[in-house]
Design a protein around this motif. Sequence first.
Motif, short mmCIF file in Angstrom:
data_model
loop_
_atom_site.label_atom_id
_atom_site.label_comp_id
_atom_site.label_asym_id
_atom_site.label_seq_id
_atom_site.Cartn_x
_atom_site.Cartn_y
_atom_site.Cartn_z
N THR A 201 0.83 -1.20 0.00
CA THR A 201 0.00 0.00 0.00
C THR A 201 0.86 1.26 0.00
N PRO A 202 0.59 2.21 -0.89
CA PRO A 202 1.34 3.47 -0.88
C PRO A 202 1.15 4.21 0.45
N ARG A 203 2.17 4.91 0.87
CA ARG A 203 2.04 5.72 2.07
C ARG A 203 1.40 7.05 1.71
N GLY A 204 0.76 7.63 2.65
CA GLY A 204 0.08 8.90 2.39
C GLY A 204 -1.41 8.77 2.61
N LYS A 205 -2.08 9.92 2.57
CA LYS A 205 -3.51 9.95 2.83
C LYS A 205 -4.31 9.72 1.56
N GLY A 206 -5.56 9.39 1.76
CA GLY A 206 -6.45 9.21 0.62
C GLY A 206 -6.63 7.75 0.25
N ARG A 207 -7.42 7.54 -0.81
CA ARG A 207 -7.67 6.20 -1.32
C ARG A 207 -7.03 6.05 -2.69
N PHE A 208 -6.58 4.84 -2.98
CA PHE A 208 -5.79 4.61 -4.18
C PHE A 208 -6.44 3.55 -5.09
N PRO A 209 -6.16 3.60 -6.40
CA PRO A 209 -6.55 2.49 -7.27
C PRO A 209 -5.90 1.21 -6.74
N ALA A 210 -6.51 0.07 -7.06
CA ALA A 210 -6.00 -1.19 -6.51
C ALA A 210 -6.16 -2.32 -7.53
N VAL A 211 -5.24 -3.28 -7.46
CA VAL A 211 -5.31 -4.45 -8.34
C VAL A 211 -4.96 -5.71 -7.56
N ILE A 212 -5.51 -6.84 -8.04
CA ILE A 212 -5.00 -8.13 -7.61
C ILE A 212 -4.17 -8.68 -8.76
N LEU A 213 -3.12 -9.42 -8.44
CA LEU A 213 -2.30 -10.07 -9.45
C LEU A 213 -2.66 -11.55 -9.49
N VAL A 214 -2.98 -12.06 -10.68
CA VAL A 214 -3.40 -13.45 -10.83
C VAL A 214 -2.37 -14.18 -11.68
N THR A 215 -1.82 -15.26 -11.15
CA THR A 215 -0.68 -15.95 -11.76
C THR A 215 -1.07 -16.81 -12.95
N GLY A 216 -0.03 -17.25 -13.67
CA GLY A 216 -0.20 -18.13 -14.81
C GLY A 216 -0.38 -19.58 -14.39
N SER A 217 -0.31 -20.49 -15.35
CA SER A 217 -0.60 -21.90 -15.09
C SER A 217 0.50 -22.56 -14.26
N GLY A 218 0.15 -23.67 -13.65
CA GLY A 218 1.07 -24.37 -12.76
C GLY A 218 0.96 -23.82 -11.36
N PRO A 219 1.35 -24.61 -10.36
CA PRO A 219 1.27 -24.14 -8.97
C PRO A 219 2.22 -22.97 -8.74
N GLN A 220 1.67 -21.81 -8.45
CA GLN A 220 2.48 -20.59 -8.35
C GLN A 220 2.33 -19.95 -6.98
N ASP A 221 3.44 -19.40 -6.48
CA ASP A 221 3.37 -18.64 -5.24
C ASP A 221 2.99 -17.20 -5.56
N ARG A 222 2.88 -16.40 -4.52
CA ARG A 222 2.39 -15.01 -4.68
C ARG A 222 3.31 -14.15 -5.53
N ASP A 223 4.58 -14.52 -5.64
CA ASP A 223 5.52 -13.74 -6.45
C ASP A 223 5.62 -14.27 -7.88
N GLU A 224 4.86 -15.33 -8.19
CA GLU A 224 4.94 -16.03 -9.47
C GLU A 224 6.40 -16.40 -9.77
N THR A 225 7.07 -16.92 -8.75
CA THR A 225 8.49 -17.22 -8.84
C THR A 225 8.76 -18.26 -9.91
N ILE A 226 9.72 -17.96 -10.79
CA ILE A 226 10.12 -18.91 -11.82
C ILE A 226 11.58 -18.67 -12.18
N GLU A 227 12.37 -19.73 -12.10
CA GLU A 227 13.80 -19.67 -12.41
C GLU A 227 14.53 -18.54 -11.66
#
Length: 452
Positions: free
Chosen positions: A155-181
């Motif tokens: 979350t950005p620091r500062g006051k107010g409300r911000f745009p927001a997104v979720i990140l959705v990974t590709g195929s195969g069992p993926q962790d939150r960072d979509e770690t690969i190689e």
Amino acid sequence: MERILLIVLLFFQSCLGFTQSFKGSWRGSIEVQGTQLPLVFHLTEDDGGAWQGKLVSPAQSSAHLPLSKVEVFGDSLRLAAASLGLSYTGRRVDDSTINGVFAQGPLRAPLTLRRFVEKVRLRPQTPEPPYGYDTLDVEFTNSFDGTTLAGTVTTPRGKGRFPAVILVTGSGPQDRDETIEGHRPFKVIADYLTKRGIVVLRYDERGVGQSTGNYTKSTIGDFSKDAIAAIDFLRGQSKVNPKKIGIVGHSEGALIAKLIAGQQSAELNFIALLAGPAIPIDSLMVLQAYEIGRLGGMNERQLQQAKVINRKNFAIVKSELGDEHAYRQLLANMSSIIPEPTQAQKNEFRMMVMPSYRYFMRINPVPFISKIKIPVFAAFGTKDIQVPFAANMESLTDNLPPNRQNRLQVYEGLNHLFQNARTGAISEYAELEETFDTDVMRDLADWILRLK
């Protein structure tokens, strides 16, 4: 007496050395549908003699998936990952080689593991603390089936409300960072977007990392519901602007974004598609196999022959035939090139009629694309061999309803991971130091921040 004692000591040391030799990193490959799938096992033993291990499938992800069982006895070992329904039984040939059998579902395949020392590769884009924004590890629940998803909100620091997104990974069992190689593209993207003033939620897929659930028994329908749960969670965060919430999906994650947006099954304001399939999945897989074969050195006659066979295979998989009938049809279709399939090859065909695979192969994103009413950002790389850009860009352009805020763009020289690549081959992913092209991240952030 001294001679007897010496023999006993040598025997004890040899046994101890034999057991200790399993410690370390082991690498091998199994053949799945004509493609070599590398697997890596990392095995450790604590001071109390208890063994632990982790599994990595580098071609799919570099997520270190914990093994539920590591048993060592003499020159043999048994490994299992219950959440993935897989196991490995092997016997040590020498200090650097293990011969054994890999099993997952109906698949049984020989797997020889060889000891290796993992090479440390530079990943200069991976952010390190202090970050300059707030990070919070969170959990939220998929109310459809009770699965708990674990993730990180930045979350950005500062006051107010911000745009927001979720990140959705590709195929195969993926962790939150979509770690690969060794790359952690979702951590890099989250860092960039958050520094630009966007809240980001990324999470471990079900059955991976700290999330509950069973990955191997899940379908894209289940993953879509997980994404909807993530959107609902994000909407409840105090610093999120509820009128500017979207999905940034990569590959299969982009497909999920299209399905959700097309069905209006979640309250979304925009979606961003990174190398997202926009043609029927069976057609995509035919194109993918062609490109991989081309880079692998197959000639045009071989490529066209493979294309014909693959099309029929996928038509069988998509059909309403019962699993056993479909399996027999696959064997018949392959008989011209594999007249006497091995047991391992038969097991591969069994994998193709598993419910989750058939579910995936039946997906056609076009009807969903045609019903999307919110702004869309889409990016493709010209050297992407997993989601070849030309056919997918054409389908998206032809079927996406007009919207002045849409931005569809092809980036020259980028591969499926949005790295500047030489050939686009999957083997290059590890070799390249770049994790994710900065121009794409800049364009994505600019687009999100300009949305009305």
